[in-house]
Every structure is written in C-alpha cells, then in structure tokens.
Design a protein around this motif. Structure first.
Motif, PDB file in Angstrom:
ATOM      1  N   ALA A 345       0.827  -1.202   0.000  1.00 35.33           N
ATOM      2  CA  ALA A 345       0.000   0.000   0.000  1.00 35.33           C
ATOM      3  C   ALA A 345       0.863   1.254   0.000  1.00 35.33           C
ATOM      4  O   ALA A 345       0.591   2.214  -0.742  1.00 35.33           O
ATOM      5  N   THR A 510      -9.934   1.349  -6.250  1.00 34.36           N
ATOM      6  CA  THR A 510      -9.944   1.289  -4.784  1.00 34.36           C
ATOM      7  C   THR A 510     -11.338   1.560  -4.242  1.00 34.36           C
ATOM      8  O   THR A 510     -11.786   0.909  -3.286  1.00 34.36           O
ATOM      9  N   SER A 513     -13.378  -1.493  -4.847  1.00 32.90           N
ATOM     10  CA  SER A 513     -12.926  -2.571  -3.967  1.00 32.90           C
ATOM     11  C   SER A 513     -13.440  -2.378  -2.549  1.00 32.90           C
ATOM     12  O   SER A 513     -13.975  -3.308  -1.937  1.00 32.90           O
ATOM     13  N   PRO A 751      -7.217  -0.591   3.295  1.00 33.25           N
ATOM     14  CA  PRO A 751      -7.891  -0.155   2.061  1.00 33.25           C
ATOM     15  C   PRO A 751      -8.553   1.212   2.198  1.00 33.25           C
ATOM     16  O   PRO A 751      -8.611   1.975   1.232  1.00 33.25           O
ATOM     17  N   ILE A 754      -5.805   3.760   1.724  1.00 36.03           N
ATOM     18  CA  ILE A 754      -5.460   3.839   0.300  1.00 36.03           C
ATOM     19  C   ILE A 754      -6.508   4.637  -0.448  1.00 36.03           C
ATOM     20  O   ILE A 754      -6.190   5.486  -1.294  1.00 36.03           O
ATOM     21  N   LEU A 755      -7.783   4.381  -0.153  1.00 36.63           N
ATOM     22  CA  LEU A 755      -8.866   5.082  -0.843  1.00 36.63           C
ATOM     23  C   LEU A 755      -8.790   6.583  -0.610  1.00 36.63           C
ATOM     24  O   LEU A 755      -8.847   7.376  -1.559  1.00 36.63           O
ATOM     25  N   LEU A 834      -4.024  -5.476  -3.535  1.00 37.03           N
ATOM     26  CA  LEU A 834      -4.685  -4.541  -2.631  1.00 37.03           C
ATOM     27  C   LEU A 834      -6.182  -4.464  -2.884  1.00 37.03           C
ATOM     28  O   LEU A 834      -6.894  -3.785  -2.136  1.00 37.03           O
ATOM     29  N   LEU A 835      -6.654  -5.133  -3.933  1.00 34.41           N
ATOM     30  CA  LEU A 835      -8.059  -5.030  -4.319  1.00 34.41           C
ATOM     31  C   LEU A 835      -8.840  -6.228  -3.798  1.00 34.41           C
ATOM     32  O   LEU A 835      -8.307  -7.322  -3.624  1.00 34.41           O
TER      33      LEU A 835
END
Length: 880
Positions: A345, A510, A513, A751, A754-755, A834-835
C-alpha cells in the motif's frame, strides 16, 4: 621574464577566469623560458634548476585563479538569483500559479516519503538488522501459525545457519497495586534476545542466562514508554517490585526508547518464568502466540536457512507425527514482519504521489514555455549583443531553481501539516513507527527541488534560447518556433492527462474494492454491539467454580443495566484477532492423513451468545444453562464445517473429540446440537473458517470477552458496564473496549487509507491536468486571435470557431487518455493484491475514469474558447 608572465596570467584572470586554461599557459611559458636559457649558454641542468626556482610562485597564481573563479561564479550566481527574484516579482500571477503548483506536488511527495522512510527505510535499532530473521511455523490448513515452544528448542539445538536463536511469546499481565486496575501487554523472551539483537538496556541490566530456567525468581525489563508513564522516568525504578498477575517481579532494567518487538510491549520477562506458569508450555501441539527470531551466521544466506529449517521441520514431523505432521517453517526478514502488511500500500501511494509531482512539473514547464514565448524578444536582444546561449540558459535555469526552492519551502511546510492528517489515517499496525520530518526527508526534498528545476526548467530554457535571433528581434518569435512551442506544450498537457488518468483509475478501483468489501456480510449483526475483554486474576480465580461464579455474576449485573438488550461471553469474538484452534476427530470418519483432520477455531461461549451476536441458527438448538459440567458434552458447529464434513448427512447428533484418538486417554465426546451461520472471524476480506462452539460451563476459561447489545449507542454504556464488573471485583481490569463497528472498521483500515489518499492524489492530479490543458488552449487561442478575427469578420459562425478549438483540445485529451489507459493496464496490476473482488483491469472503472477525464479536459478547453468568441473581430484584426 616570469614577472611579465604572471602579470599576463592575472590580466587574463581578471578578463575571464572561466575561460582561462592555466595549464596550457604554464607549459608554453616553461618551454619558452627554457629555450632562452639554453641560447644564453647555460647548461640544460642549470636552466631547469632556474626554472624550478622561478616557477615557485606558480602555485600561488594557481590558487589565486581557483579563488577568483569561485568568487566570480558565486557573484554571477547571486546576480542570476537577484535577477530571477525581480523577474518573478514582476509576474505575480505566473509566480503564484507556479509556487502553488509546486507546493502541492512537493508537499504531497514530502508527506508520503516521510511515511515511506519511517515504515520501510528507517534503519532498525538493532545490530546488523538485515541478518535478523523471524521464523513461524506453517501448515497447509491454516497458513502461518505460531511456534510451538518444544519445536523452538529443537530448532535452536539443530540449526547451523543461525548463530543464535531466541523465542518471543506475546503475553499479557494484570497490573496490580493501581487504581483503576490495568491490563498491560508484554512478552516472554529468551534471555539471549537482547544481546543477539545488539540492544543494551537504557538503565539497569539484561537478563542473565540463569533467569531463563524454569522456577527462577521472576524479573522483568520495562519498556521506555511504560517506565515514563508508570514510574515518571525515575532511575530508582530499577530494583523495585512490580505486581504482575499477582506475582512480584523485580525490575532489573529499562529498554531503550526505540526498542520494539512485533507487537506493543510494556514489559518483558524471561521465557523460563512464562514456561513455569504456562501449563501448555511443553505441549508440542500448542501453538500459542510465539515466534522465533534468529541471527543468520556469517556467510549463510536466507535460501540456505530456509532449506535447513525445512529439513529440521521434516525430521520433527517424522519424529512427532501426531503434532508436527505437514508442519513447515516460514522465514521472513524482521523488516518485513514490521511492515509486510502495509508495504504494498505504501509503495503504491508513493508511486501515485510521484505521478502528482510529475504532473506539477509538467504544469510549471508549460508555464515557463508560455513565459519564454513572451520573452523571446528579450532573449534575442541579449544574444544579438553577444551573450552566449549557455549564459542565458544558466540564468533561466536559475529562475527555475528559485521558483522550485520557494515551492519546496512551502511544500515542506504543507508536508508537515499533511503528516498530522496522514497519521490519523494510518493503520494501527503502524502505531510503533516513527514518522516525522527528519534530515533524510529534508535531503530527499532538496533532491526533489533540484530534480524539479531541471525537469521543468531546462527544456523551456533550451527552447527559449534557440538561435533564431533575427525573427525574434523582428516579431518576438518566429511562426515556426511558435508552432514548435505549441506542439511541445500540447505534448506536456497530454502527458499530464495520461498520468492523471492512471491515478483516477487507481482511485476508482480502490473505491469499487472498498465498496464491495464493506458490503460483505460478516455473518452476524454488528450494529449496537460492544465488546470488552477480561483476563481473570490467577490468585483469586484458580478453580473452575470460582471462575464460573465470577462470569455468572458479571452477566447478571450487566443484563440488568438500563439500555442493555442482551449480554453474553465468548473466548473468541470476531474481528478481535484472537484465536484458539485445534484438530477435531469426528466419530466414524476415515481420514487418510493426520493433516486432513478438521482444524476449526474453538469458541467457549455462554448461553445467549448466538442471539446476542446476531448469528443465524440454521438447525438444531443453542446452548442453555442446563449445558453445565454435569450434563453430556454438547457443541455447535458453523455451516462451513457442516458442509465440508457432513455434506450428505445431518450433523445433528454426530460426535467429535478435540485432538486425535489416543489409547492412553479415553475420548471425551461432544455431541453436535446446532448449526449456526459462518462469521468473518478475521476480517471482511478474509474467508470464513471452520468454527466449533462449546458451552463455557463445559470448557471453563479465565479469559473471556463480554459482548453486549445495546438499545442505543453502545459507547454510552461503557462506564455503567465497568461499574457492574467492578461491583463483582474492583481489582479486575477491563481492556480491549470497542464497538463491533469499530472493530470492523479497523479490519479495513489499510484499504480505507489507500482510498482516501489515492482519492486525494487523483483529485489533485485531475485539477492540475485541467489547469495544464487550460493553459495550452489559452496560449493557442491567444496566438490565433488574428486568425479567429479574420474568420469571424468573414462571417464564420461562432459555433464553428468554438468547435475548432474544442476539437484541438479533444485531440490532446484523447491522446493523453489513450496513453494513460494503456499505461494503466500494466501499472494497476501492481496493486492487484490490494483489491477485493475487483479485477485490476476492470472495464467499467477504466471507462468511468476516462469519461471523467475527458469531461474535465473539455471543460478546461471550453473556458478559453468562450472567452475568444467574446473578442471584437476588429480588435482581433489589429492584434498584431
């Protein structure tokens, strides 16, 4: 004479030290003087001797030359800086846009590099850290598991590729003698751990080898943070006693501030003390929260260590098939253990921020191109009166450097502010990492400033100084040169769009996901649930009746609280990260190997657990108060276990035992009475696992989690629940308090981070790319204002002119979007891991990002196009 020569050297120096070739001058004069001496009748030896004497002053002249060159270059540089500052001050709009653009790019880069350095690059506080390896056991059924202590002892004895090996087990303690009571984290470690890692206590001493033996007097080392918070940093803390789990530990030292293990650690104890008080310590089948850390021997490689440890594991599996069948060993560098989960990430986000920086540089390069086009007459005039191209390029690059430095200063300031925001977003697993603005980060920012200077400053400077002096003096810029500059600007704008599209696609993937991840059914109803953990004090609750009495009184007290709908107890609650697994043997089920036995997570739960948590009862019944120690043993299983091992029959009434059949011990059968829904025990992104439930009266545990369902906001009940527990035992600590929604949120921290960050970078890239397209089209419209005036004067419809301009912008945007889409096909594969439930090349995401990019780009083109249509044709005709 030599004096004449020195005078000539100094004259040349004053004239232009930069063009003086002193070595050639000296060689010429030496040969000339040698010839004169020889002609005068002197011998060659005498002539050379005189030359050596005369040339004694040459070193001083050389030093003067070097000093003068340095002074001259410094003076010229300062002149260029002052000229650049004056030029930037005279163009406030240009300067403001450039500084803001660079501030955004450099600021975002500074923030993410600080995170990257703090998590992945900062040297670990251990001696020769790359040779420190963390070892876990692994099995095909579960994956990586904790290390069995007996297996560790065999590893340490048999290994040759590791010069030293130590065990580290996660433990927790009830800290006595304080109010309110507290549960603290700790570790049981081999006495050789600190010396192996090259760590010395800040004060006090390390553990002795004798303190690693079972039955020795308990001693402990404190973490620096715990020493500061509980002892005020007093040095006389060493030698004092500490009550942990009702045992008196002697404090022998304090660990350094930067020391850390794989988890939060307040206190460490010798592993011999742990083994004395842990009944399962010498059970080879017990894999309880322990890892091994080894230092590879000199000359050994990680591949050799892996091969050796796999060989040792195979020998142990052969020697102890009941506990070690199909168990292997996994080795990871200690750096990967600290940052392995978030490493992909962070690298993905750093790559994204580099894209933002490149877009910023492309934007500023376009600004300098436009500025260079306006200054072409000035450049042509300076070249016409004798200024060299190198000299002018240097001055223009200096202007770029000044702008980059100003942007870098504000970028660092914004990076500091950005760190505070990013710190709130980082996963809790990074809580121990030191993420700050340090010397290495500042050095990186300095390199970024120089990089930006040449990236956006050099090409426009070279283009602005192309030797086209006559056309530059005549009309400010040749038509051909204008077209070349326009094409170069369009190429930069297309590059910005392609980079921005990559970021938009990454952000879109992202978003999709995370949306799918949050829509996953956890298997129970998480709303209005709160959970908290308790580990009972051994001295007060050493017998099963005492333990059960405590739990019964807690449940009775909590259930009567206003606002409480239901309450229950369980040893393992979803999303807490706790686990307890073991093999089970199903009656009359033939399995080919030991490794094929079911290996479920085991939950010891109270009656009402299923309804409190909100599990779905598929068949059979749940537990009641009648399922006590005197009643027949019963159990519930989850749907996955039922489907896998009872696919063709009804599991109700079937029996199983924990572990494997043994002639020495008569089987203690559990009869299956119910089947409940699967839960996402270890996070929404992880698959459901085999689970089995047993009544807490038939499998007594002193460590349980209280689960409460509230009629309102569950956090409003925390104080009253604590009071109810304190009424039962005021010295019993309560810890791990969290709502189920918070626990679920914690499982998606990475996540979500990251988003948020990728979304911010994508939005920033989108805006910068739009500004770039706007600048290019604005310049194109300004250069074609004469043509537009003629066309409109001859009767061209404004819509046709508008369409022409928009088509030009659409070509730039389409080219950039096409390149960006192709690049994304490869780059997004890097974030595939990462998804969740989304392909790295998801066509809908690509299409949506491309459409959004095109719409924004066309809007950026529409603004200057509309402005051009409002110009009076007669004014446009007189433009030139």
């Amino acid at each position: 004479m030599l004096s004449d020569f020195l005078f000539r050297i100094r004259s040349l120096l004053r004239r232009d030290a930069a063009e003086l070739d002193l070595d050639d001058e000296l060689a010429f004069h030496r040969d000339e003087q040698l010839g004169k001496y020889l002609k005068s009748g002197l011998t060659r030896e005498e002539a050379l001797r005189r030359i050596r004497i005369e040339f004694g002053a040459i070193d001083q002249v050389k030093e003067e030359c070097r000093e003068a060159r340095g002074v001259r270059l410094l003076e010229e540089l300062m002149k260029d800086v002052r000229y650049a500052l004056r030029g930037l001050r005279k163009a406030p709009l240009f300067t403001a846009v450039g500084v803001v653009t660079l501030t955004l790019g450099i600021g975002a880069t500074t923030t993410m590099f600080s995170v990257l350095y703090g998590v992945l690059l900062r040297p670990l506080p251990y001696q020769d850290a790359p040779r420190l390896i963390v070892l876990n056991e692994t099995t095909p059924k579960v994956g990586n598991v904790s290390v069995s202590y007996p297996n560790f002892l065999d590893w340490r004895t048999q290994t040759l590729t590791f010069s030293q090996m130590a065990a580290v087990g996660d433990v927790s303690f009830n800290l006595g003698g304080i109010d309110p009571p507290e549960n603290i984290s700790g570790a049981a470690v081999s006495s050789s751990l600190l010396s192996m890692m090259g760590v010395r206590p800040l004060i006090g001493r390390d553990f002795k080898a004798s303190e690693d033996s079972e039955g020795t007097a308990p001693v402990a080392l404190l973490s620096y943070r715990f020493w500061q918070s509980h002892f005020g940093g007093e040095r006389n803390a060493v030698g004092r006693s500490l009550s942990l789990d009702d045992r008196s530990f002697t404090i022998v030292g304090v660990l350094p501030p930067d020391f850390r293990l794989t988890g939060k650690t307040d206190v460490i104890e010798p592993i011999g003390v742990w083994a004395t008080n842990e009944p399962e310590a010498h059970n080879r089948g017990n894999h309880g929260d322990m890892v091994a850390i080894g230092r590879m021997a000199k000359g050994a490689t990680l591949a050799q260590a892996r091969a050796e440890m796999e060989g040792i594991a195979a020998r142990l599996a052969k020697a102890y098939p009941a506990t070690n069948d199909q168990f292997g060993v996994v080795l990871r560098p200690i750096r990967d253990v600290f940052s392995g989960d978030v490493r992909p990430a962070i690298l993905a986000l750093f790559a994204a921020v580099i894209f933002v920086l490149l877009i910023s540089c492309a934007n500023v390069a376009n600004l300098f191109l436009l500025r260079g086009a306006g200054r072409s007459r000035e450049v042509a005039l300076r070249m016409a009166v004798g200024a060299s191209r190198v000299r002018i390029v240097r001055q223009l690059v200096t202007e770029s450097f000044v702008l980059a430095t100003i942007g870098g200063f504000w970028g660092v300031a914004s990076g500091v502010a950005g760190l505070r925001g990013v710190a709130r977003l980082l996963p809790r697993s990074l809580a121990q990492e030191t993420i700050d603005l340090n010397g290495v980060v500042l050095l990186f920012v300095s390199a970024v400033i120089v990089f930006c200077t040449f990236l956006f400053g050099l090409a426009p400077a070279l283009r602005a100084t192309k030797p086209d002096v006559q056309s530059g003096l005549r009309d400010g810029s040749g038509g051909g040169e204008r077209r070349k500059q326009a094409r170069f600007g369009q190429a930069l704008a297309a590059a910005e769009i392609s980079l921005a599209l990559v970021l938009l696609i990454g952000a879109g993937l992202t978003i999709k996901s995370l949306s799918r991840l949050l829509s996953v059914d956890p298997g129970f109803r998480p709303e209005r649930l709160i959970t908290m953990q308790m580990s009972l004090r051994i001295s007060a609750y050493g017998a099963d009746p005492d333990i059960l009495n405590f739990w019964d009184r807690v449940l009775d007290g909590v259930r009567t609280l206003p606002g409480v709908e239901a309450a229950a107890l369980g040893t393992v609650v979803p999303f807490t990260g706790d686990h307890s697994r073991t093999d089970i043997t199903v009656e009359n089920m033939e399995l080919p190997t030991l490794g094929a036995f079911p290996h479920p997570d085991i939950h010891s739960v109270s009656p009402g657990y299923v309804s409190t948590l909100g599990l779905h009862l598929g068949r059979g019944r749940t537990f009641t108060d009648a399922d006590n120690g005197k009643a027949p043993r019963v159990a519930m299983i989850n749907s996955m276990l039922a489907r896998r091992y009872f696919a063709k029959e009804d599991p109700i009434g079937k029996r199983f035992i924990f572990g494997h059949p043994s002639p020495k011990n008569p089987p203690r059968w559990f009869t299956i009475v119910g089947v409940v829904s699967d839960t996402k025990l270890y996070g929404l992104a992880n698959p459901a696992r085999l689970e089995a439930y047993v009544p807490f009266r038939q499998s007594v545990s002193g460590e349980m989690s209280l689960v409460v369902r509230s009629a309102r906001d569950p956090r409003a009940l925390i104080s009253s629940i604590r009071a109810a527990i304190s009424a039962v035992d005021k010295e019993q600590p309560v810890f791990g308090v969290a709502t189920m929604q918070e626990l679920i949120g914690g499982s998606v921290e990475t996540p979500r981070t990251i988003l948020i960050l990728l979304g911010l970078f994508g939005a920033l890239a989108l805006v910068l790319a739009a500004v770039g397209v706007y600048g290019v089209i604005s310049y194109s419209v300004a250069q074609r204002s004469h043509e537009i005036g003629i066309r409109m004067a001859l009767g061209a419809h404004p819509r046709a002119v508008l369409t022409t301009i928009l088509v030009r912008g659409a070509k730039i945007a389409s080219a950039g979007a096409l390149i960006g889409a192709i690049a994304s096909l490869g780059l997004t594969r890097l974030m595939a891991n990462l998804l969740f439930s989304v392909g790295a090349n998801d066509p809908l995401t690509f299409a949506a990002a491309g459409i959004l990019m095109m719409l924004v780009a066309m809007f950026a083109c529409y603004i200057p196009a509309r402005r051009a249509l409002r110009v009076d044709p007669m004014v446009a005709l007189r433009h030139e």
